[in-house]
Design a protein around this motif. Structure first.
Motif, PDB file in Angstrom:
ATOM      1  N   GLU A 194       0.826  -1.201   0.000  1.00 23.87           N
ATOM      2  CA  GLU A 194       0.000   0.000   0.000  1.00 23.87           C
ATOM      3  C   GLU A 194       0.864   1.255   0.000  1.00 23.87           C
ATOM      4  O   GLU A 194       0.514   2.262  -0.618  1.00 23.87           O
ATOM      5  N   THR A 195       2.011   1.183   0.689  1.00 21.94           N
ATOM      6  CA  THR A 195       2.850   2.387   0.803  1.00 21.94           C
ATOM      7  C   THR A 195       3.356   2.819  -0.558  1.00 21.94           C
ATOM      8  O   THR A 195       3.616   3.995  -0.777  1.00 21.94           O
ATOM      9  N   THR A 196       3.515   1.848  -1.501  1.00 22.11           N
ATOM     10  CA  THR A 196       4.048   2.224  -2.812  1.00 22.11           C
ATOM     11  C   THR A 196       2.969   2.178  -3.889  1.00 22.11           C
ATOM     12  O   THR A 196       3.255   2.345  -5.060  1.00 22.11           O
ATOM     13  N   ALA A 197       1.708   1.910  -3.487  1.00 15.95           N
ATOM     14  CA  ALA A 197       0.655   1.764  -4.497  1.00 15.95           C
ATOM     15  C   ALA A 197       0.313   3.115  -5.119  1.00 15.95           C
ATOM     16  O   ALA A 197       0.409   4.146  -4.471  1.00 15.95           O
ATOM     17  N   GLY A 198      -0.112   3.052  -6.387  1.00 16.30           N
ATOM     18  CA  GLY A 198      -0.498   4.283  -7.064  1.00 16.30           C
ATOM     19  C   GLY A 198      -1.890   4.737  -6.660  1.00 16.30           C
ATOM     20  O   GLY A 198      -2.578   4.057  -5.903  1.00 16.30           O
ATOM     21  N   PHE A 199      -2.300   5.883  -7.197  1.00 19.40           N
ATOM     22  CA  PHE A 199      -3.603   6.448  -6.820  1.00 19.40           C
ATOM     23  C   PHE A 199      -4.739   5.517  -7.210  1.00 19.40           C
ATOM     24  O   PHE A 199      -5.618   5.211  -6.409  1.00 19.40           O
ATOM     25  N   LEU A 200      -4.707   5.035  -8.462  1.00 19.81           N
ATOM     26  CA  LEU A 200      -5.791   4.166  -8.930  1.00 19.81           C
ATOM     27  C   LEU A 200      -5.835   2.885  -8.117  1.00 19.81           C
ATOM     28  O   LEU A 200      -6.887   2.403  -7.723  1.00 19.81           O
ATOM     29  N   SER A 201      -4.631   2.355  -7.884  1.00 22.16           N
ATOM     30  CA  SER A 201      -4.530   1.116  -7.113  1.00 22.16           C
ATOM     31  C   SER A 201      -5.068   1.336  -5.694  1.00 22.16           C
ATOM     32  O   SER A 201      -5.707   0.460  -5.117  1.00 22.16           O
ATOM     33  N   THR A 202      -4.822   2.521  -5.152  1.00 25.34           N
ATOM     34  CA  THR A 202      -5.275   2.797  -3.780  1.00 25.34           C
ATOM     35  C   THR A 202      -6.788   2.900  -3.708  1.00 25.34           C
ATOM     36  O   THR A 202      -7.405   2.350  -2.807  1.00 25.34           O
ATOM     37  N   ILE A 203      -7.412   3.627  -4.691  1.00 22.20           N
ATOM     38  CA  ILE A 203      -8.857   3.803  -4.533  1.00 22.20           C
ATOM     39  C   ILE A 203      -9.632   2.541  -4.881  1.00 22.20           C
ATOM     40  O   ILE A 203     -10.727   2.344  -4.402  1.00 22.20           O
TER      41      ILE A 203
END
Length: 1477
Positions: A194-203
């Motif tokens: 999660e710490t390195t996930a992108g914006f799309l991946s996060t939402i």
């Protein structure tokens, strides 16, 4: 103009927007967004301190594109200036828009770089900006293509450049930058993606997918879990909360100081009046501390919630347009399709936002739990004795498990407190627009339901508190029973205690049943609420005015709004009740955290002339208690050895507690120079390896370690233990004998190498020759500790001549003090004491002193040579190394088994069986009926609305309303019935499962309790039974409800648009696919979480019992660290569990949104054949399916994880049982045993399968009335022999007969009730003294008093105000160890059986009490057979025979006189103890 625009945009098959609109609104939208968000975002970035990211190729491209974009925009601007110069005047918009756009693009480029410097790997703000830009540019893009001829070539070209660049930026924005330099992602072995996930991946929670796949392929293990993010770890969260709590405490203290002084002079009533209101506001508020620590993060979640609430109301409006669209015959098709897609898009946006909100709330909840547990643990290490008395271990563990959990559950719903009223108000506003004032009728119904629910909530709360109390007392009782299970078995008292537990359980279930009925009532009220509201509103609307017609648009838009209303209305009472529960928990935690702490400065650590000084000391256990020690004055010079002697309960142990600062100092001062080591009277052993117990956190030093083992005579014991010093010791040191535990405790003290040693009677639990060895090599004037200050509480007279000073205590005061010779000369109490007990006449004393200090040359029983002579030579050291390689490490405590894979169908069947098969079927049937009624009502409504188009409204109003009402009311009634059935079944199941578990645990053999940590069994009785009592029924209810709702939705949509059936197959496939991934992973995560939970609590209860030792050694902080690690380990499996729910939610709701999309699309395609009523029906059903689909998967998985509790309880309810308590056809006669003859024939026994024999081929026979002493060194099998008589250990070979009856054939209770034991460790249960002596109430009070008189407790008990009703605290803490021993003697006197066994009972008692006991046994048990396991040989010198055991075999068996003349092992032991020449 406006008409022309309308024609151009709406009434055409090729709609377009006017250019002015395109240039202004569409171009400015993204810009306005970015400029508004920018200041907040930059401020946030300034605050967050991640390191910068190196410039990458992608970053350079992004920046270049951004600059290019601004150049393209400026080109337009300069072109407009150029045109103005040419005299072509353009509207001002051509100047403003490029200027604004250009500035915005520069700002975006600046943000790209600024984010890189602040270490942002993927930017949400910019992603939304580029996305909006592309979205807004699509319209002009299309209209430029539709233009027949290009007039403005330059602007045409720049626009396409602009569009291309923006699209590129959007694509680039989807990718991630590398992590910042020096970030912990690089060093962490298994970082959270999660710490390195992108914006799309996060939402969309895409980053979790890797774990979902891994969990699906094979069951997850601990090593697969990601490490906890730094901000969620105990290291960050606990100090955060404690800092705020400290602030609260200091504020409260300041408040106390400010209170007016004159109150005390006022008359009493006035004082009460004045002090009362203040009392409330003076308490430090734990809530405020929590809000300050975790509020800000939580608010982000609230912001998302606000956004989501607003978007919720877009869909009903779109539904209205859709129904209008189906009514208009001439409307263009593209309008219907765009409505369908808009519905899909808003629903999808709503999903994403909702799950972000949940994520924030759950993480807050998790942090709160970590912090609360950390705070409670830290507090428990420093509370005073008085505070400890008010909250037992069980209660504090409950604070940690249940109450911390409540906070966690509350944070997820807390936002509903403001969000629910907001949603209700918005819904009412739109309803008013739809139905006008008729809505008020509906609102009135809602308002009437509120007080009903309030009453229900109040009652539920009261029941909850009551049930918590029952649960607390049940767990507390179970805790004691499991701690003292051995004693219960020896005394055959199981039935009495089983009755006690079941009595509490019965009350608990009655409360549960009441709660369940209330619950059914309240759910019925809430499920019928939206329906009743709709019914009243519609009925009023139709009857108020002739002209009001209920058409599809009004009815179904209102219905979808009523459905939105249903959720906040359902949630509000739940949130309120959960707030109420949490407030109870809050109070409990607040009270615990506000307890008094031990004063760290009560013992002065300053350098004094003497090593230990007490001046005019007066001490009490707690502030209000009577003092236990009066004017104590003592000065112990550096390096001297002080012995403290006195009777039982005269305050010797309390004196040591006072020196440690464990008791309240009322007056005087205490000072100790240097560090302290403490050996308590009852050794405290951790559940760790033997070596860890000795090192106790100090670094390992081979040479010093070997010295310590030698001095404490542990070397021979290590050869016996399976894994050497790496053997794992069970909880409370269960697999060590009493003597070994005490020696380990001594070894820990010696290894810690401190300045002052406080030894609380360490020699009592070990055999005489070992005691002598330890005294000589360790404590005495020649021992390893000779240069240190030692304070030794002792009952052993033989050592007194060798100590420097003796202090005699009588009833909490120092009666005399001086050296041995001085005290003899004074001829006071001490001399009297010695005269009675000395082994030789005082005349021979000198000679004796000389003799004792010569170590016996007999190497057999003292295999370890004296350390003092050899030092720690190197040669022995290497030899030790060879020997110490453990052959095969045997773990005593098996790791907790964890079922993996799917929960077997068998478990569900077991549960259904417990509920009752018939009942289960009936419940399902009722749920089906309820759904049918609901569908019926809605189809009727859709028919009713179609009346409007055929102008039939007037005639049928009454019939329409009547049938609609009847169907709705039927649905409500069915619901209530099904719920009542459900709760009845569940409570029956809960009773049965608990009863089976309890019965089995009382029948389980002792070996099970030796190898299973108590925490694990308690966990079954608390957590798992709680799940079966409360969580499981709720889950079953929800599962059935959501299942039938989802089913009915599908039926309705297919009925209205049959083509929908085509889409169902692929959607269902995806649904099941996602569900399988999720359930497999989530179930295993739940299991990992529950397995990693037990260690938190076992470590905690271990800490609480040993906190005086932990404090004495100053190991406070490392224990806190250990606890934090265990909590973090637990949260490590909890966190992916939360995320898996979010991951699932986004995916399942996406499927739900697809259903909405298809329902709407098919409605549009078939609009010519469909009536508006059916369109409304199918789409409004589709809109609510998302929720129930989501809940259904969640409930499937919850059901699977909660049913695990049934599995776990079953597992422990079906462990192997011991022999039956009573065998009917083999019952011995009631007066058996008459004589008391005991015979062993070739008897062998082992502790557990696969271990060596402890007793090998014993053959001996004892005549009735003989007195047998059993001696031998530790581990020779003395205690095992007594356990065999009671059949706590079953024979491996051979048999025992008592008066010609083979004990292996009769029932256990028949056997055990005819034998009496005074066990090694006196165990008392909390309850009255009478209950402890006679739990079955077989004896009269006179008999009990007589027993107390013979056991010399008469004086003590009759001085107590409560007499026999004297309350014993948990474990009998309020009696001294000696008094507890006497209580056990009184028990034996009451039972008065023919065979008595004394197991090391004389250990913790001073000589005087010892003498009393011995004489009591000689007189009262004159004609009984007595077996005594002796430590002090003088007690058995006059016995009929002595049995010497060695390595589990009979070494010698004869009269004491004969054994002495044989000069064998017994002679050597007697010589050691100074009993022979």
């Amino acid at each position: 103009m406006s008409l022309q625009v309308a024609n151009q945009t709406f009434h055409t098959d090729r709609p377009d927007l006017p250019e002015c609109f395109q240039l202004s609104v569409l171009s400015w939208l993204p810009c306005i967004y970015l400029w508004v968000v920018c200041p907040i975002y930059i401020f946030y970035l300034k605050r967050s301190n991640r390191d910068y990211i190196m410039m990458s190729i992608m970053n350079r491209i992004k920046t270049a594109l951004g600059l290019l974009l601004s150049i393209v925009c400026w080109t337009d601007l300069f072109y407009t200036f150029h045109e103005l110069r040419q005299g072509h005047s353009q509207p001002p918009i051509y100047l403003i828009t490029p200027l604004v756009l250009g500035m915005t693009m520069l700002l975006a480029t600046f943000l790209i770089q600024y984010e890189r410097l602040r270490g942002v790997q993927s930017s949400g703000v910019l992603f939304i900006f580029w996305f909006l830009s592309v979205l807004c540019a699509i319209v002009p893009f299309r209209s430029k293509i539709l233009q027949s001829e290009v007039t403005d070539k330059l602007r045409f070209t720049t626009f396409y450049f602009y569009f291309g660049l923006v699209a590129c930026e959007l694509i680039l924005c989807c990718f991630n930058e590398k992590p910042p330099l020096f970030s912990n992602v690089v060093t962490d072995p298994n970082p959270c993606p999660e710490t390195t996930a992108g914006f799309l991946s996060t939402i969309t929670f895409w980053w979790f997918t890797s774990m979902a796949i891994k969990g699906y392929k094979m069951p997850l293990e601990t090593k697969d879990l990601w490490s906890l993010k730094e901000r969620d770890s105990s290291k960050i969260t606990v100090p955060k909360l404690l800092k705020e709590w400290e602030k609260e405490l200091t504020k409260a203290k300041r408040y106390v100081c400010k209170r007016p002084k004159y109150i005390s002079d006022l008359p009493e009533e006035v004082e009460v009046l004045l002090s009362n209101p203040k009392a409330a506001s003076r308490q430090p508020s734990f809530l405020r501390a929590l809000i300050r620590a975790f509020g800000p993060y939580f608010l982000i979640g609230s912001a998302y919630k606000l956004l989501q609430d607003v978007i919720t109301f877009v869909n009903p409006q779109l539904l209205r347009m859709l129904i209008l669209f189906t009514k208009q015959k001439g409307a263009p098709d593209w309008w219907g399709y765009s409505l369908a897609f808009l519905m899909f898009f808003t629903a999808f946006l709503q999903t994403l936002i909702l799950h972000q909100h949940f994520q924030y709330c759950f993480v807050t909840g998790m942090n709160v739990r970590t912090a609360v547990i950390g705070a409670i643990y830290r507090k428990a290490l420093v509370i005073t004795n008085a505070a400890k008395r008010s909250s037992t271990v069980g209660e504090v563990v409950n604070l940690m498990s249940v109450d911390a959990q409540r906070f966690m559950d509350l944070t997820t719903f807390l936002n509903m407190l403001w969000s629910a009223p907001l949603q209700i108000m918005l819904a009412l506003y739109f309803l008013w627009q739809n139905l006008g004032p008729s809505v008020l009728a509906g609102v009135a119904v809602m308002i009437m339901l509120i007080p009903l629910n309030a009453v229900i909530a109040m009652k539920t709360r009261a029941y909850q508190v009551e049930q918590m109390q029952y649960k607390d007392s049940r767990i507390k009782l179970m805790n004691e029973i499991l701690n003292g299970i051995k004693v219960l078995k020896l005394y055959a008292w199981e039935n009495s205690f089983k009755e006690k537990v079941l009595a509490i359980r019965q009350k608990e279930l009655q409360v549960l049943r009441k709660t369940a009925y209330l619950g059914a009532l309240s759910t019925m009220a809430w499920t019928s609420a939206p329906f009743l509201v709709a019914l009243t509103s519609f009925a009023v609307y139709v009857t108020v005015d002739e002209n009001n017609t209920l058409d599809a648009e009004k009815a179904f838009v209102s219905l979808s709004l009523f459905n939105i209303l249903r959720f906040p209305l359902n949630m509000l009472p739940q949130v309120i009740s959960s707030i109420v529960q949490a407030s109870v928990s809050l109070k409990r935690i607040q009270n615990f955290l506000s307890h008094d702490e031990l004063d760290p400065n009560s013992v002065d650590r300053k350098n004094t002339a003497f090593s230990v000084t007490v001046v005019n000391g007066k001490f009490a256990w707690a502030k209000g208690d009577p003092p236990i020690l009066h004017n104590i004055n003592m000065m112990v010079p550096n390096g001297s050895l002080l012995a403290v002697v006195g009777h039982v309960g005269c305050g010797k142990s309390s004196l040591l507690s006072a020196l440690l600062g464990e008791v309240e100092k009322l007056e005087g001062e205490v000072s100790i120079r240097g560090s302290v080591a403490y050996v308590p009277q009852q050794a405290w052993i951790q559940n760790a390896t033997l070596r860890d117990n000795i090192l106790f956190g100090k670094p390992y030093n081979e040479q010093k370690y070997q010295c310590v083992l030698e001095a404490c005579a542990l070397t021979p014991d290590l050869e016996v233990l399976p894994g050497g010093d790496m053997t794992e010791i069970g909880e409370k040191g269960i697999n060590l004998s009493g003597g070994q535990r005490q020696r380990v405790s001594l070894a820990r003290a010696l290894y810690s190498d401190t300045d002052v040693y406080l030894l609380d009677d360490p020699l009592s639990a070990v055999d005489a020759h070992v005691a002598k060895h330890i005294f000589d090599n360790l404590i005495g004037p020649e021992g390893v500790l000779k240069s240190k200050t030692r304070i030794l509480v002792t009952h052993g007279i033989s050592f007194l001549p060798q100590v420097d000073n003796i202090m005699v205590m009588v009833e909490g005061r120092v009666s005399e003090m001086g050296s041995y010779q001085e005290l003899l000369k004074q001829n006071g109490a001490f001399a009297e004491f010695l005269r009675n007990y000395a082994l030789e006449d005082i005349v021979e004393e000198e000679e004796a002193t000389g003799r004792i200090s010569i170590i016996s040359a007999d190497g057999e029983n003292l295999r370890s040579r004296s350390v003092r002579r050899h030092g720690c030579s190197q040669r022995k050291h290497s030899e030790q190394q060879e020997k110490k390689k453990p052959q095969d490490m045997q773990k005593l405590i098996q790791t907790e088994t964890m079922e993996t894979g799917r929960v077997k169908t068998k478990v569900y069947l077991e549960y259904a069986k417990a509920v009752g098969i018939l009942l289960s079927v009936l419940i399902c049937f009722l749920y089906g009926c309820q759904s049918a009624a609901a569908i019926g009502a809605n189809i009727w409504l859709s028919q009713w609305t179609n009346d409007a188009s055929t102008n039939m409204t007037k005639e049928n109003v009454h019939m329409r309303v009547g049938v609609y009402a009847a169907l709705g009311i039927a649905q409500g009634k069915k619901h209530r019935h099904s719920q009542r059935m459900d709760s009845m079944g569940n409570i029956g199941a809960a009773r049965k499962l608990h009863h089976d578990l309890l019965t089995n645990k009382f029948h389980t053999p002792q070996s099970f309790f030796d190898t299973t940590p108590i925490g694990r069994i308690i966990n079954r009785f608390s957590k798992d039974i709680y799940v079966i009592d409360e969580a499981l029924p709720a889950t079953v209810l929800m599962f059935l409800a959501t299942f039938f709702v989802s089913l009915s939705t599908m039926i309705v949509i297919i009925a209205s648009t049959p083509i929908f059936a085509v889409v169902i197959a692929p959607l269902a496939f995806i649904y099941v696919f996602v569900q399988r991934f999720y359930v497999a992973t989530s179930r295993q995560l739940k299991r990992l979480e529950s397995v990693s939970r037990s260690p938190i609590y076992s470590h905690f209860s271990e800490t609480v019992t040993g906190c005086s030792v932990i404090r004495a050694y100053g190991r406070h902080s490392s224990f806190v660290l250990m606890s934090d690690m265990k909590v973090d380990e637990n949260q490590k499996s909890y966190y992916p569990g939360i995320v898996s729910n979010r991951w699932l939610g986004v995916r399942i709701e996406f499927i739900g949104n697809c259903i909405v999309l298809f329902a709407a699309l098919f409605a549009v395609t078939g609009k010519d054949t469909l009536s508006p009523g059916l369109v409304g029906l199918s789409v409004s059903y589709a809109l609510q399916v998302t929720m129930s689909l989501n809940w259904m998967v969640r409930m499937t998985s919850d059901l699977e994880s909660n049913i695990v509790a049934v599995e776990r309880v079953k597992e422990y309810a079906e462990t192997k049982t011991e022999a039956p308590w009573e065998v009917e056809d083999k019952k011995p006669p009631p007066e058996w045993p008459m004589e008391g003859n005991v015979e062993f024939h070739d008897y062998s026994v082992r502790y557990r399968e696969g271990l060596d024999l402890v007793l090998k081929n014993l053959t001996l026979s004892v005549k009735g009335g003989e007195k047998i002493g059993i001696v031998g060194r530790t581990g020779a099998g003395k205690s095992s022999m007594t356990l065999c008589l009671f059949r706590l250990l079953e024979a491996a070979a051979g048999e025992i007969t008592i008066d010609k009856v083979k004990i292996s054939e009769i029932g256990l209770h028949d056997l055990r009730s005819k034998l009496t034991i005074i066990p090694q460790e006196p165990v008392l249960f909390s309850g009255t003294l009478k209950m402890n002596l006679d739990p079955f109430e077989k004896y009269s009070d006179e008999e009990v008093w007589r027993a107390l008189e013979h056991s010399h407790l008469h004086k003590f008990v009759s001085n107590q105000p409560a007499k026999l009703e004297l309350e014993c605290s948990e474990g009998g803490e309020n009696l001294s160890v000696g008094q507890r021993q006497l209580v056990c003697l009184a028990r034996a006197l009451l039972r008065k059986t023919r065979i008595l066994i004394l197991d090391e009972a004389t250990a913790a008692i001073d000589l005087e009490t010892d003498d009393l006991i011995q004489s009591t046994i000689r007189t009262q048990f004159e004609d009984c057979t007595v077996f005594t396991i002796a430590h002090r040989l003088n007690t058995i010198m006059d016995y009929t025979r002595v049995l010497v055991l060695d390595k589990g075999q009979v070494a010698e068996f004869d009269t004491p006189a004969n054994l002495l003349s044989q000069r064998g092992i017994f002679y050597g032991m007697a010589k050691d103890a100074g009993l022979t020449q």
